[in-house]
Each structure stands twice: as C-alpha cells, then as structure tokens.
Design a protein around this motif. Structure first.
Motif, PDB file in Angstrom:
ATOM      1  N   PHE A 199      62.440   9.865  18.874  1.00 22.67           N
ATOM      2  CA  PHE A 199      61.084  10.385  18.730  1.00 22.67           C
ATOM      3  C   PHE A 199      60.614  11.021  20.038  1.00 22.67           C
ATOM      4  CE2 PHE A 199      56.444  10.093  18.587  1.00 22.67           C
ATOM      5  CZ  PHE A 199      56.196  10.753  17.384  1.00 22.67           C
ATOM      6  N   LYS A 200      60.902  10.361  21.157  1.00 24.98           N
ATOM      7  CA  LYS A 200      60.505  10.892  22.459  1.00 24.98           C
ATOM      8  C   LYS A 200      61.196  12.227  22.735  1.00 24.98           C
ATOM      9  CE  LYS A 200      58.306   9.290  25.273  1.00 24.98           C
ATOM     10  NZ  LYS A 200      56.874   9.419  25.505  1.00 24.98           N
ATOM     11  N   GLN A 201      62.457  12.354  22.335  1.00 27.35           N
ATOM     12  CA  GLN A 201      63.143  13.634  22.509  1.00 27.35           C
ATOM     13  C   GLN A 201      62.444  14.754  21.742  1.00 27.35           C
ATOM     14  OE1 GLN A 201      67.279  13.131  21.390  1.00 27.35           O
ATOM     15  NE2 GLN A 201      67.877  13.234  23.536  1.00 27.35           N
ATOM     16  N   SER A 202      62.000  14.444  20.538  1.00 27.61           N
ATOM     17  CA  SER A 202      61.331  15.489  19.755  1.00 27.61           C
ATOM     18  C   SER A 202      60.011  15.904  20.399  1.00 27.61           C
ATOM     19  CB  SER A 202      61.111  15.036  18.304  1.00 27.61           C
ATOM     20  OG  SER A 202      60.198  13.980  18.241  1.00 27.61           O
ATOM     21  N   ILE A 203      59.298  14.945  20.958  1.00 26.16           N
ATOM     22  CA  ILE A 203      58.031  15.262  21.633  1.00 26.16           C
ATOM     23  C   ILE A 203      58.292  16.063  22.912  1.00 26.16           C
ATOM     24  CG2 ILE A 203      56.080  14.292  22.901  1.00 26.16           C
ATOM     25  CD1 ILE A 203      56.107  11.940  21.021  1.00 26.16           C
ATOM     26  N   THR A 204      59.213  15.593  23.738  1.00 25.57           N
ATOM     27  CA  THR A 204      59.444  16.267  25.015  1.00 25.57           C
ATOM     28  C   THR A 204      60.053  17.649  24.822  1.00 25.57           C
ATOM     29  OG1 THR A 204      61.582  15.171  25.327  1.00 25.57           O
ATOM     30  CG2 THR A 204      59.641  14.147  26.348  1.00 25.57           C
ATOM     31  N   GLU A 263      64.189  21.685  44.459  1.00 24.67           N
ATOM     32  CA  GLU A 263      63.953  22.831  43.577  1.00 24.67           C
ATOM     33  C   GLU A 263      64.129  22.428  42.118  1.00 24.67           C
ATOM     34  OE1 GLU A 263      62.959  26.041  44.335  1.00 24.67           O
ATOM     35  OE2 GLU A 263      62.520  25.104  46.270  1.00 24.67           O
ATOM     36  N   LEU A 264      64.068  21.144  41.838  1.00 25.06           N
ATOM     37  CA  LEU A 264      64.271  20.673  40.467  1.00 25.06           C
ATOM     38  C   LEU A 264      63.051  20.904  39.590  1.00 25.06           C
ATOM     39  CD1 LEU A 264      66.249  17.391  41.176  1.00 25.06           C
ATOM     40  CD2 LEU A 264      67.123  19.540  40.226  1.00 25.06           C
ATOM     41  N   VAL A 265      61.874  20.878  40.165  1.00 23.87           N
ATOM     42  CA  VAL A 265      60.646  21.145  39.417  1.00 23.87           C
ATOM     43  C   VAL A 265      59.646  21.806  40.361  1.00 23.87           C
ATOM     44  CG1 VAL A 265      59.677  18.832  39.831  1.00 23.87           C
ATOM     45  CG2 VAL A 265      58.890  20.158  37.870  1.00 23.87           C
ATOM     46  N   ARG A 266      58.875  22.728  39.822  1.00 23.85           N
ATOM     47  CA  ARG A 266      57.851  23.405  40.611  1.00 23.85           C
ATOM     48  C   ARG A 266      56.569  23.453  39.787  1.00 23.85           C
ATOM     49  NH1 ARG A 266      60.012  28.572  42.060  1.00 23.85           N
ATOM     50  NH2 ARG A 266      61.120  27.439  43.665  1.00 23.85           N
ATOM     51  N   TYR A 267      55.505  22.887  40.337  1.00 24.76           N
ATOM     52  CA  TYR A 267      54.203  22.936  39.671  1.00 24.76           C
ATOM     53  C   TYR A 267      53.570  24.305  39.913  1.00 24.76           C
ATOM     54  CZ  TYR A 267      54.243  17.766  39.425  1.00 24.76           C
ATOM     55  OH  TYR A 267      54.546  16.464  39.164  1.00 24.76           O
ATOM     56  N   ILE A 278      71.440  15.055  42.548  1.00 28.62           N
ATOM     57  CA  ILE A 278      70.302  14.270  42.046  1.00 28.62           C
ATOM     58  C   ILE A 278      70.330  14.241  40.524  1.00 28.62           C
ATOM     59  CG2 ILE A 278      67.787  14.189  41.832  1.00 28.62           C
ATOM     60  CD1 ILE A 278      67.670  15.303  44.727  1.00 28.62           C
ATOM     61  N   LEU A 279      70.575  15.386  39.896  1.00 31.76           N
ATOM     62  CA  LEU A 279      70.666  15.428  38.427  1.00 31.76           C
ATOM     63  C   LEU A 279      71.779  14.519  37.918  1.00 31.76           C
ATOM     64  CD1 LEU A 279      70.141  19.238  37.733  1.00 31.76           C
ATOM     65  CD2 LEU A 279      68.523  17.374  37.318  1.00 31.76           C
ATOM     66  N   LEU A 280      72.922  14.563  38.578  1.00 31.35           N
ATOM     67  CA  LEU A 280      74.032  13.686  38.186  1.00 31.35           C
ATOM     68  C   LEU A 280      73.631  12.218  38.329  1.00 31.35           C
ATOM     69  CD1 LEU A 280      76.987  13.337  37.308  1.00 31.35           C
ATOM     70  CD2 LEU A 280      77.596  13.418  39.750  1.00 31.35           C
ATOM     71  N   GLY A 281      72.949  11.888  39.414  1.00 28.80           N
ATOM     72  CA  GLY A 281      72.477  10.517  39.621  1.00 28.80           C
ATOM     73  C   GLY A 281      71.513  10.059  38.538  1.00 28.80           C
ATOM     74  N   VAL A 282      70.648  10.965  38.097  1.00 28.40           N
ATOM     75  CA  VAL A 282      69.709  10.631  37.017  1.00 28.40           C
ATOM     76  C   VAL A 282      70.465  10.340  35.731  1.00 28.40           C
ATOM     77  CG1 VAL A 282      67.858  11.552  35.573  1.00 28.40           C
ATOM     78  CG2 VAL A 282      67.766  11.862  38.044  1.00 28.40           C
ATOM     79  N   TRP A 283      71.516  11.118  35.441  1.00 25.90           N
ATOM     80  CA  TRP A 283      72.328  10.858  34.246  1.00 25.90           C
ATOM     81  C   TRP A 283      72.997   9.491  34.324  1.00 25.90           C
ATOM     82  CZ3 TRP A 283      73.029  13.155  29.582  1.00 25.90           C
ATOM     83  CH2 TRP A 283      72.407  14.383  29.404  1.00 25.90           C
ATOM     84  N   TYR A 296      65.787  15.789  32.294  1.00 24.10           N
ATOM     85  CA  TYR A 296      64.520  15.073  32.167  1.00 24.10           C
ATOM     86  C   TYR A 296      64.065  14.976  30.713  1.00 24.10           C
ATOM     87  CZ  TYR A 296      59.713  13.648  32.909  1.00 24.10           C
ATOM     88  OH  TYR A 296      58.533  12.970  32.869  1.00 24.10           O
ATOM     89  N   GLU A 297      64.051  16.100  30.014  1.00 23.52           N
ATOM     90  CA  GLU A 297      63.479  16.153  28.669  1.00 23.52           C
ATOM     91  C   GLU A 297      64.333  15.466  27.607  1.00 23.52           C
ATOM     92  OE1 GLU A 297      60.513  17.324  28.458  1.00 23.52           O
ATOM     93  OE2 GLU A 297      60.308  18.695  30.135  1.00 23.52           O
ATOM     94  N   TYR A 298      65.648  15.481  27.786  1.00 23.08           N
ATOM     95  CA  TYR A 298      66.528  14.991  26.731  1.00 23.08           C
ATOM     96  C   TYR A 298      67.241  13.693  27.052  1.00 23.08           C
ATOM     97  CZ  TYR A 298      65.680  19.628  24.965  1.00 23.08           C
ATOM     98  OH  TYR A 298      65.071  20.762  24.515  1.00 23.08           O
ATOM     99  N   MET A 299      67.240  13.287  28.321  1.00 21.87           N
ATOM    100  CA  MET A 299      67.939  12.054  28.654  1.00 21.87           C
ATOM    101  C   MET A 299      67.045  11.053  29.388  1.00 21.87           C
ATOM    102  SD  MET A 299      70.641  10.520  28.178  1.00 21.87           S
ATOM    103  CE  MET A 299      71.676   9.213  28.750  1.00 21.87           C
ATOM    104  N   ALA A 300      66.624  11.388  30.592  1.00 24.66           N
ATOM    105  CA  ALA A 300      65.928  10.413  31.440  1.00 24.66           C
ATOM    106  C   ALA A 300      64.634   9.898  30.814  1.00 24.66           C
ATOM    107  CB  ALA A 300      65.647  11.021  32.811  1.00 24.66           C
ATOM    108  N   TYR A 301      63.764  10.806  30.452  1.00 25.07           N
ATOM    109  CA  TYR A 301      62.470  10.404  29.895  1.00 25.07           C
ATOM    110  C   TYR A 301      62.631   9.650  28.568  1.00 25.07           C
ATOM    111  CZ  TYR A 301      57.489  11.031  28.727  1.00 25.07           C
ATOM    112  OH  TYR A 301      56.170  10.857  28.388  1.00 25.07           O
TER     113      TYR A 301
END
Length: 165
Positions: free
Chosen positions: A38-43, A121-125, A9-14, A73-78
């Motif tokens: 700018f978004k990278q700095s915020i995330t 298991e990629l994210v857990r709230y 899934i991570l590879l697919g997101v990339w 998520y924080e450095y590429m997708a978002y």
C-alpha cells in the motif's frame, strides 16, 4: 559530495532495508506485506506528483531515463520502514503514545533526508521544506495504518476490534 559516494549511500540504504525485513515478527508478516504494498502505491503517485510539479528533484537516482523519482526511497526504503512501523504499532496504547510513535518515525525519516539534501546530490528541495516531508510522512503513515486496520478489521492482533461472530 561525489556522485560515487551518493551511489554507495543508495547501496547502503538497500542493504539496510533488506536487513530491516528480518526484524518483522513472523506473525506480523502479512500485515507488513500489505503495509509495504500500500505504501508503494502511495509513494509512487505522490512522488511523481512532487517531482513533476517541481517541488523537489533527485539529481542522482537509479533508472534515470525511466523515472525522475528516487527508486530506492519510493519503492524500497520508505515502504520497508512503513512495514516495520505497522508490525510494531502500539495497538493497545494511549492516543498520546500512538501520536509519539508516529512522530518518532516521521522525525527519524525526516532528519536523514534533510542531511542528504544538504550534503549530497540524492535529493534537492526546490519548493519543499523539512516540515513538508514530516507532514507528508505523517499523512501517508496514517493512511497506510488506516488501510491496514480496514484490511485486517476482523483480526484482533492487528487492531483493537475482535472477530465478528
């Protein structure tokens, strides 16, 4: 879900993130790049705060020994999605249409995250909810858009303002 599938899934997101970059119009690439950075700095900052304070965690992640956030998520997708958001932002539209544009992007990012939280298991709230994600997306999209408007304030194709004489 198996850890192996989580990595796929991570590879697919990339791959999807790189493909999205090809849909940014040539005349909006500078805007998209500024939005991306700018978004990278915020995330980077907000992601670290959220993880360090135990709001959420990323059990399966890249660079696990270096950082507890999701690098993908924080450095590429978002940031890539934010670049696309700014490249196609409806500058000349009504406030309602602009709000709906924001809402569509926030919702389009929140739904997959909720599904990932539930089935992988990629994210857990921990002390986090879907609406927290939605609101944080809204605020960071708005902050990034505001920064881009200020950065390009004299370029009319990015904002409603015209060049100063």
């Amino acid at each position: 879900m198996s850890i192996r599938l989580d990595h796929w899934i991570l590879l697919g997101v990339w791959v999807l993130s790189f493909l999205l970059l090809f849909f940014i119009p040539r005349d909006k690439r500078r805007l998209a790049l500024i939005a991306y950075l700018f978004k990278q700095s915020i995330t980077y900052l907000l992601g670290l705060v959220a993880v360090e304070y135990g709001f959420l965690e990323y059990p399966v992640r890249e660079l696990a020994k270096v950082n507890r956030t999701s690098f993908t998520y924080e450095y590429m997708a978002y940031p890539v999605i934010c670049a696309v958001f700014n490249a196609y932002y409806p500058v000349e539209s009504s406030r309602l249409r602009k709000f709906l544009y924001y809402a569509a992007f926030c919702t389009a990012l929140t739904i997959p995250e909720v599904l990932l939280e539930r089935y992988t298991e990629l994210v857990r709230y921990i002390h986090w909810h879907w609406w927290t994600t939605w609101l944080s997306l809204l605020v960071t999209f708005f902050a990034t858009r505001s920064f881009c408007v200020l950065f390009f304030k004299n370029i009319s194709r990015y904002t409603k303002e015209t060049k100063s004489p």
